[in-house]
Design a protein around this motif. Sequence first.
Motif, PDB file in Angstrom:
ATOM      1  N   ALA A  23       0.728  -1.332  -0.156  1.00  0.00           N
ATOM      2  CA  ALA A  23      -0.128  -0.015   0.050  1.00  0.00           C
ATOM      3  C   ALA A  23       1.087   1.325   0.120  1.00  0.00           C
ATOM      4  N   CYS A  24       0.297   2.299  -0.160  1.00  0.00           N
ATOM      5  CA  CYS A  24       1.036   3.635  -0.350  1.00  0.00           C
ATOM      6  C   CYS A  24       0.455   4.651   0.983  1.00  0.00           C
ATOM      7  N   GLY A  25       1.211   5.587   1.635  1.00  0.00           N
ATOM      8  CA  GLY A  25       0.877   6.642   2.510  1.00  0.00           C
ATOM      9  C   GLY A  25      -0.266   6.218   3.605  1.00  0.00           C
ATOM     10  N   THR A  26      -1.259   6.618   3.603  1.00  0.00           N
ATOM     11  CA  THR A  26      -2.329   6.255   4.764  1.00  0.00           C
ATOM     12  C   THR A  26      -2.638   4.953   4.797  1.00  0.00           C
ATOM     13  N   ALA A  27      -3.117   4.486   3.456  1.00  0.00           N
ATOM     14  CA  ALA A  27      -3.283   3.010   3.194  1.00  0.00           C
ATOM     15  C   ALA A  27      -2.376   2.061   3.959  1.00  0.00           C
ATOM     16  N   SER A  28      -0.909   2.754   3.857  1.00  0.00           N
ATOM     17  CA  SER A  28       0.229   1.612   4.232  1.00  0.00           C
ATOM     18  C   SER A  28       0.184   1.669   5.844  1.00  0.00           C
ATOM     19  N   VAL A  39      -3.819  -2.497  -0.162  1.00  0.00           N
ATOM     20  CA  VAL A  39      -4.762  -1.738   0.349  1.00  0.00           C
ATOM     21  C   VAL A  39      -4.798  -0.372  -0.088  1.00  0.00           C
ATOM     22  N   SER A  40      -6.166   0.063  -0.558  1.00  0.00           N
ATOM     23  CA  SER A  40      -6.102   1.119  -1.340  1.00  0.00           C
ATOM     24  C   SER A  40      -7.740   1.778  -1.086  1.00  0.00           C
ATOM     25  N   GLN A  41      -7.636   3.051  -0.994  1.00  0.00           N
ATOM     26  CA  GLN A  41      -8.959   3.705  -1.006  1.00  0.00           C
ATOM     27  C   GLN A  41      -9.505   3.848  -2.473  1.00  0.00           C
ATOM     28  N   SER A  42      -8.683   4.408  -3.510  1.00  0.00           N
ATOM     29  CA  SER A  42      -9.082   4.483  -4.870  1.00  0.00           C
ATOM     30  C   SER A  42      -8.999   3.212  -5.556  1.00  0.00           C
ATOM     31  N   GLY A  43      -8.120   2.393  -5.303  1.00  0.00           N
ATOM     32  CA  GLY A  43      -7.910   1.362  -6.134  1.00  0.00           C
ATOM     33  C   GLY A  43      -7.343   1.555  -7.467  1.00  0.00           C
ATOM     34  N   VAL A  60      -8.938  15.313   0.229  1.00  0.00           N
ATOM     35  CA  VAL A  60      -7.898  14.660  -0.327  1.00  0.00           C
ATOM     36  C   VAL A  60      -7.032  13.855   0.878  1.00  0.00           C
ATOM     37  N   ALA A  61      -7.110  14.473   1.893  1.00  0.00           N
ATOM     38  CA  ALA A  61      -6.583  13.512   2.964  1.00  0.00           C
ATOM     39  C   ALA A  61      -7.485  12.544   3.709  1.00  0.00           C
ATOM     40  N   SER A  62      -7.054  11.530   3.661  1.00  0.00           N
ATOM     41  CA  SER A  62      -7.696  10.210   3.964  1.00  0.00           C
ATOM     42  C   SER A  62      -8.319  10.161   5.307  1.00  0.00           C
ATOM     43  N   SER A 110     -11.870   2.641   7.865  1.00  0.00           N
ATOM     44  CA  SER A 110     -12.756   1.245   7.192  1.00  0.00           C
ATOM     45  C   SER A 110     -11.945   0.350   6.803  1.00  0.00           C
ATOM     46  N   GLN A 111     -10.425   0.853   6.355  1.00  0.00           N
ATOM     47  CA  GLN A 111      -9.305  -0.298   6.072  1.00  0.00           C
ATOM     48  C   GLN A 111      -9.003  -0.886   7.377  1.00  0.00           C
ATOM     49  N   VAL A 112      -8.761  -0.044   8.320  1.00  0.00           N
ATOM     50  CA  VAL A 112      -8.470  -0.901   9.729  1.00  0.00           C
ATOM     51  C   VAL A 112      -9.767  -1.555  10.234  1.00  0.00           C
ATOM     52  N   ALA A 155       0.924  11.925  12.223  1.00  0.00           N
ATOM     53  CA  ALA A 155       2.123  13.074  11.747  1.00  0.00           C
ATOM     54  C   ALA A 155       1.851  13.488  10.068  1.00  0.00           C
ATOM     55  N   LEU A 156       1.292  12.177   9.482  1.00  0.00           N
ATOM     56  CA  LEU A 156       1.144  12.737   8.021  1.00  0.00           C
ATOM     57  C   LEU A 156      -0.071  13.595   7.763  1.00  0.00           C
ATOM     58  N   LYS A 157      -1.085  13.264   8.477  1.00  0.00           N
ATOM     59  CA  LYS A 157      -2.348  14.258   8.475  1.00  0.00           C
ATOM     60  C   LYS A 157      -2.112  15.765   8.847  1.00  0.00           C
ATOM     61  N   LEU A 158      -1.116  15.955   9.963  1.00  0.00           N
ATOM     62  CA  LEU A 158      -0.765  17.215  10.263  1.00  0.00           C
ATOM     63  C   LEU A 158       0.340  17.967   9.049  1.00  0.00           C
ATOM     64  N   LYS A 159       1.058  17.103   8.579  1.00  0.00           N
ATOM     65  CA  LYS A 159       1.858  17.513   7.418  1.00  0.00           C
ATOM     66  C   LYS A 159       1.047  17.911   6.265  1.00  0.00           C
ATOM     67  N   GLU A 160       0.289  17.205   5.862  1.00  0.00           N
ATOM     68  CA  GLU A 160      -0.390  17.184   4.723  1.00  0.00           C
ATOM     69  C   GLU A 160      -1.068  18.525   4.409  1.00  0.00           C
ATOM     70  N   ILE A 161      -2.003  18.687   5.466  1.00  0.00           N
ATOM     71  CA  ILE A 161      -2.941  19.707   5.513  1.00  0.00           C
ATOM     72  C   ILE A 161      -2.709  20.891   6.283  1.00  0.00           C
ATOM     73  N   ALA A 168      -2.661  14.956  -4.652  1.00  0.00           N
ATOM     74  CA  ALA A 168      -3.745  14.552  -5.536  1.00  0.00           C
ATOM     75  C   ALA A 168      -4.320  13.370  -4.602  1.00  0.00           C
ATOM     76  N   LYS A 169      -5.596  13.237  -4.945  1.00  0.00           N
ATOM     77  CA  LYS A 169      -6.403  12.149  -4.263  1.00  0.00           C
ATOM     78  C   LYS A 169      -5.969  10.889  -4.763  1.00  0.00           C
ATOM     79  N   SER A 170      -5.847  10.621  -5.958  1.00  0.00           N
ATOM     80  CA  SER A 170      -5.434   9.361  -6.438  1.00  0.00           C
ATOM     81  C   SER A 170      -4.296   9.597  -7.294  1.00  0.00           C
TER      82      SER A 170
END
Length: 604
Positions: free
Chosen positions: A295-300, A342-346, A394-396, A402-404, A479-485, A598-600
């Motif tokens: 997976a990547c990012g949040t999904a990972s 694991v991926s939101q967008s697929g 854009v921030a998941s 739901s993935q968890v 940490a990722l959420k804070l950074k990105e937004i 970007a979202k996907s």
Amino acid sequence: MCGIIGIVGAKPVQDRLIDSLKRLEYRGYDSAGVAGVVDGHVERRRAKGKIRALEDVLAAEPLPASVGIGHTRWATHGAPSQINAHPQRAGRVTLVHNGIIENYAELREALKEKGRTFESETDTEVIAQLLDYELQTRPPIEALKATLDQLTGAYAIAVLIDGEDELIMGARRGSPLVVGYGDGEMFLGSDALAVGPFTNQIAYLDEGDYVAIDRKAAHVFDEAGRAVQRPVRTVAAAAALVEKGNYRHFMEKEIHDQPDACQHTLSAYINPTTGHVHAPGGVDLARFDRVQIVACGTASYAGQIGRYLFEKLAGLPCDVEVASEFRYRQPAVTPATLAIAVSQSGETADTLAALRWCKAQGLTTAAVVNVHESTMAREADVLFPTHAGPEIGVASTKAFTSQVAALTALALAAAAARGRLKPGEEAHDTRLLLEAPRLIAEAIQLEDQIRTLAPELAKARDVLYLGRGPMYPLALEGALKLKEISYIHAEGYAAGELKHGPIALIDETTPVIVIAPSDPLFDKTISNMSEVAARGGRVILITDEEGARNAPAGARVIVGPTCDPMLAPMVYAPPIQLLAYYVAVQKGADVDQPRNLAKSVTVE
Ligand code: F6R
């Protein structure tokens, strides 16, 4: 990622193109444009920046067309600018493109040698030039095929040709493209949402397909040039209007959607009457001796939480790796491995490539995916769905929980299938798991308390997040959420790692957010917090009532719900999402469309 809409309409398309582009804003973009057939020739309007800039251009110079294409661009080749915005044009060809043409430099050189001159820095213009060149000797659909045969890379395109007043051609490889069937009108879109305002009758093109649409029909061809039919389905998501309701931002709404999103997701795995939990698609989880999550990012990070659960609950060895590394590393895999993307967008390019690699090794592949018509969902052997609904911010957020939820249910299903549960334990654990939506809703009620932390945090230059066990990936996610937004530098660490380096960063200006509901490791985390406090660090502890009773002096404490450790990663996600959200709001940041994101991510 970029978005595409094409309409061969029976009435004016300008406003409809804009309407559709607005629905695609969630994918992230930095310029936008439209083109349409006006008095027998194609005209275009483009603008750097937001769609309202394009609307200003159109107000000054309307596009009175009933056949047209539109695009939101997320820059890959060439900076965001009007000249690099799509539609790109060459001779008779005007086109929009999602994806990346990998051999564009060679093609560009070859075309230059043929005397062609280029206006933009984009790889897209190469496709337009190539197609215009091929059109000199063949009819449009043959010229399109000849062009596609020369391209290496990923693309979805929509094309207008001067002199072909009722035709839009399209093609897909690597990036999705759908055909929408209307009443005397036809549509192309980068996803079902793009054509959602106009129709819910949709056909998904397959890899390598290309298509010509007119007002009445779609003529689809496969990669080999054979005429084919792709099934038309009624797609619910296309009809559903995705609105913010009373919320200020989609992200806020989606944080609040999480109890429902988790409940819907869990209902795909658990029978609440029997207490039985299963893997969808009839997969026998007892067959596997290892799980590989990519997976990547949040999904990972959701995947990393999944690893704790697969190993603890089911005793099933589990590796997790970011897909961009996994896909190029030639990993050693064993045949009885279940590979889970694991991926939101697929559609994330790296995750998709990793999934395909696993498939090519003969592994059983599964996709924990939110967009059920996506490429991963269709290509994996089995779909393990999440039911978060469309995620627009854009921030998941809700996709993550739901993935968890899905991975927790799968870990329990694996535990049951591998005979790791005592009689009655499966029903007991599923009952616990079904409490997650309620507990998540309770955690969301911390919103007002969390909002009060934002003004101070918004002033920080750096923020550290700490956690142990499954709270460690949650610290990474925080940490990722804070950074990105909010654009504040933040790092997540395993609390026990602090003294091996990061503690050097601690001083009175560095907030340290510790996510630690009481669990067997809580005392150890307390020691780590004391180390921070002793160095003047400002600790914000997110914990439960028992944890609060043992909090070190001086820590600011947020008291969340008391829950079973199995649920804690889901239940303690909303507080860290809300924290990032309110800091970003405090800073006046563009919460739903953070810069550069970007979202996907359908390119490497
Ligand atoms: C962060 C975020 C990204 C995505 C990542 C993977 O908030 O949304 O890190 O998680 O780009 O995207 P999907 O899940 O669509 O594969």
